[in-house]
Design a protein around this motif. Structure first.
Motif, PDB file in Angstrom:
ATOM      1  N   HIS A  62       0.861  -1.179   0.000  1.00  0.00           N
ATOM      2  CA  HIS A  62       0.000   0.000   0.000  1.00  0.00           C
ATOM      3  C   HIS A  62       0.897   1.227   0.000  1.00  0.00           C
ATOM      4  N   CYS A 104      -4.448   5.823   0.879  1.00  0.00           N
ATOM      5  CA  CYS A 104      -3.594   4.807   0.258  1.00  0.00           C
ATOM      6  C   CYS A 104      -3.150   5.310  -1.113  1.00  0.00           C
ATOM      7  N   GLU A 137      -0.775   3.573  -3.081  1.00  0.00           N
ATOM      8  CA  GLU A 137      -0.276   2.548  -4.005  1.00  0.00           C
ATOM      9  C   GLU A 137      -1.441   1.628  -4.308  1.00  0.00           C
ATOM     10  N   CYS A 148      -3.880  -1.119  -4.572  1.00  0.00           N
ATOM     11  CA  CYS A 148      -3.860  -2.333  -3.752  1.00  0.00           C
ATOM     12  C   CYS A 148      -5.098  -3.171  -3.970  1.00  0.00           C
ATOM     13  N   HIS A 181      -9.012   0.188  -3.108  1.00  0.00           N
ATOM     14  CA  HIS A 181      -7.901   1.130  -2.961  1.00  0.00           C
ATOM     15  C   HIS A 181      -8.347   2.527  -2.502  1.00  0.00           C
ATOM     16  N   MET A 213      -9.490   3.318   1.189  1.00  0.00           N
ATOM     17  CA  MET A 213      -8.529   3.071   2.265  1.00  0.00           C
ATOM     18  C   MET A 213      -8.039   4.402   2.838  1.00  0.00           C
TER      19      MET A 213
END
Ligand SMILES: [Cu+2]
Lengths: 183, 488
Positions: A118, A157, A159, A161, A165, A168
């Motif tokens: 993440h 977040c 990155e 994921c 995503h 998050m």
């Protein structure tokens, strides 16, 4: 701050570049002898090259001294002692060992993940990204941040994921200095 | 017309370009759908958003490589005799790989992005079933093997004709003081791409195979940081190399139009050797936020990302300006696009170099700034080169003429591409994250500007493509293979 510098620098250099291309386009309608153009062109190129090297060297020297994950740097800048906070990313939430902070706190975020990679992105109340690192399983990345303003901060977040995503997100509250009464 | 190219290879070049043109439009439409969803103009589920995102990323890099390969093969044929079978094998493996990737995404709901960071594919294989991940990873592997075979073959040919890859890169001129010029630019560029892309493909094959093994047998794991290194060594170098293949057209065509030779002198050769070395090293700037990576490696990521801009800015783009300056060159579709593509390449390098600065990267990594810079050099650089080549091909092999509508389309494309990348860079500047299916209200306006720009870009691409297919009808009607004619 760096975002603004990056935007202005990009506009400035792209504008110069566009000028150069427009100038050459305008001149393309005339004719000239190529060997003479080459000779002059190579001379100008020497200065242009040295100029670029100088700009890059300057930027390198100015910025490599301020690496965001330098512990010494953080301690030199921090006013109080460093708070260590463990952060774990998991699809699709952030777990933190501590969630309440005060203005003036220098925090050492030890960031990891328990499933996939993440991205830990710390946003201030104005939704400006102020610090980040990757949250990767089996590794701990340490990033420092000193809270200078109170407000609701959020961790997004950064990155990709998987399909959750964008949900998050975690809110954390930074109280004014000495502001919370129950401590 | 290029008499040296084998008729079968010429046909294969046409297939490459036709597939590239069609896939390009489809991928652009995918891009517009994503922006419209972020800009709250339409609403699709996050699952669909990320599927489209995976297809868009994989597809764009794939077709840029396919178009670049067509350019490389077409011009390299002038200097080196090539067996068309290899080009066709690569094409078939490419289509096979792409089909598997599409099955993975649209039949088995694979949506882990084209960067497939380990252990994400394994993790989602557990949740959505292994078929999607397995199809995707094996599709990529097959596609990679096709390109690897192609580069191995080209390496063998350059070795046979020029006495080695080193000599093709002008090492005897740089290091042994040999006088004169190096091999043609097409050969130098091919040698560079062989070295860098073979490395990239081997790194890619390693991480793809390891991920597959891990999905089959979860007991066998990989180190996630090593996997990330391999994934970016693959993805970054491979995406980067598309422009090093496509730029061959710029060298060839601009020097033809201006009647000025673009010879590989010593500075040119040094620049290409630097690009070879730096392209291999600078993928580390993708890991600038992985602080577990040794500090020296991150500093390399910054310093050499800066340095990698120099060969382009000082030699290639500057050379293009010099060759065009006071040349009385005819401005048509091809020459305009090649000239503008050099602008797009350098303009895209500027925000990239700025983002490779660690302190900047710290607050801009994985924001929309990143797609902002690579859309500049992919869309206004690589794709402009490929579209320019499509026209040049039809003109040289057939009888396509520049019309008023072409000037209009070029203007349309570049004006709205500036709007698109401007909206991305601005969004990055206000910290909008990349790869988010849904956006906060403060980011929505930039998405809407991007979406509207995208619609006009699609329109331009459709006109380009219609013109390309119309022009194809006259191809091959000129002169037969191996027979020179006065009309040439
Ligand atoms: Cu996440």
């Amino acid at each position: 701050m760096y975002q603004l510098i990056a935007m202005y620098a990009t506009v400035f250099f792209v504008f110069l570049l566009a000028l150069a291309f427009a100038f050459v386009y305008g001149e393309s309608k005339r004719s000239g002898e190529y060997s003479a153009i080459q000779e002059k062109g190579y001379k100008i190129r020497k200065f242009y090259f040295l100029g670029l090297i100088a700009i890059m060297a300057f930027a390198t020297i100015m910025t490599l001294g301020r690496l965001p994950y330098d512990r010494n740097q953080a301690e030199a800048e921090g006013f109080s002692e460093t708070k260590v906070v463990k952060v774990t990313g998991i699809q699709y939430a952030w777990e933190m060992s501590e969630e309440r902070f005060e203005v003036g706190d220098t925090v050492q975020f030890d960031v990891t993940a328990s499933d996939v990679t993440h991205g830990f992105g710390l946003y201030n109340e104005k939704m400006e990204l102020v610090a980040q690192t990757q949250a990767m399983p089996e590794y701990t990345n340490t990033v420092y941040y000193t809270f200078e303003e109170p407000g609701t901060y959020q961790i997004l977040c950064l990155e990709y994921c998987s399909t959750g995503h964008h949900v998050m997100v975690k809110k954390i509250v930074v109280e004014p200095e000495g502001g919370s009464s129950d401590e | 017309m290029n008499d040296a190219i084998h008729p079968l290879a010429r046909k294969a070049v046409i297939w490459h370009l036709a597939v590239t043109a069609l896939v390009l439009i489809l991928m652009m439409i995918f891009g517009v759908i994503m922006l419209m969803n972020q800009g709250e103009m339409i609403s699709i589920t996050p699952q669909w958003f990320y599927k489209i995102m995976t297809a868009h990323g994989t597809g764009m890099v794939g077709i840029a490589a396919l178009g670049g390969t067509a350019i490389l093969w077409y011009f390299l044929s002038k200097y080196v005799k090539l067996n068309p079978a290899i080009l066709i094998v690569n094409f078939v493996l490419f289509l096979t790989g792409v089909t598997m990737v599409l099955i993975a995404i649209f039949v088995f709901d694979f949506s882990d992005g084209w960067t497939f960071l380990y252990p994400l594919p394994a993790q989602s294989a557990k949740m959505y079933g292994a078929a999607g991940a397995v199809f995707f990873l094996s599709g990529m592997l097959i596609l990679g093997i096709g390109f690897l075979l192609l580069y191995m073959y080209l390496a063998a040919r350059l070795t046979a004709v020029y006495g080695g890859i080193g000599k093709a890169l002008g090492w005897d001129i740089i290091f042994r003081g040999k006088k004169g010029y190096g091999p043609p630019a097409a050969v130098v560029a091919t040698a560079m791409v062989i070295i860098t892309n073979s490395t990239a493909l081997l790194a890619g094959a390693t991480v793809l195979a390891a991920s597959l093994v891990n999905i089959m047998n979860p007991a066998i794991t990989i180190d996630p940081l090593l996997a990330k290194h391999l994934t970016y060594a693959f993805g970054h170098i491979f995406a980067n190399c598309t422009i090093y293949m496509a730029v061959i057209a710029v060298y060839e065509v601009l020097s033809e139009y201006t009647k000025r030779p673009w010879k590989a002198n010593k500075v040119f050769l040094i620049a290409w050797n630097c690009s070879t070395l730096f392209t291999l090293m600078i993928y580390t700037h993708h890991l600038l936020m992985d602080f577990a990576v040794p500090k020296w490696m991150l500093i390399i990521g910054q310093v050499f990302s800066y340095a990698n801009g120099l060969p382009v800015m000082v030699v290639t783009a500057y050379g293009a300006l010099m060759i065009v300056y006071r040349s009385r060159m005819k401005w048509d579709f091809a020459s305009s696009l090649f000239f503008l593509s050099m602008f797009g390449w350098v303009a895209g390098a500027i925000p990239a170099i700025i983002d490779a600065t660690i302190v900047v990267n710290h607050v801009m990594h994985n924001t929309k700034w990143v797609p902002g810079h690579f859309h500049t050099y992919m869309g206004m650089g690589v794709v402009a080169m490929i579209i320019g080549f499509m026209y040049y091909f039809n003109k040289t092999e057939g009888n396509q003429q520049h019309r008023g509508i072409d000037t209009f389309t070029i203007t349309l494309y570049f004006a709205f591409f500036t709007g698109l990348v401007g909206s991305f860079l601005y969004a990055g500047g206000i910290s909008a994250p990349r790869r988010w299916a849904e956006h906060l209200p403060q980011w929505v306006l930039s998405d809407q500007v991007g979406a509207v720009s995208g619609i006009f870009i699609v329109l331009a691409a459709i006109i380009f493509t219609a013109r390309f297919f119309a022009g194809l009808r006259s191809v091959g009607t000129k002169v037969p293979y191996h027979k020179k004619s006065a009309a040439g």
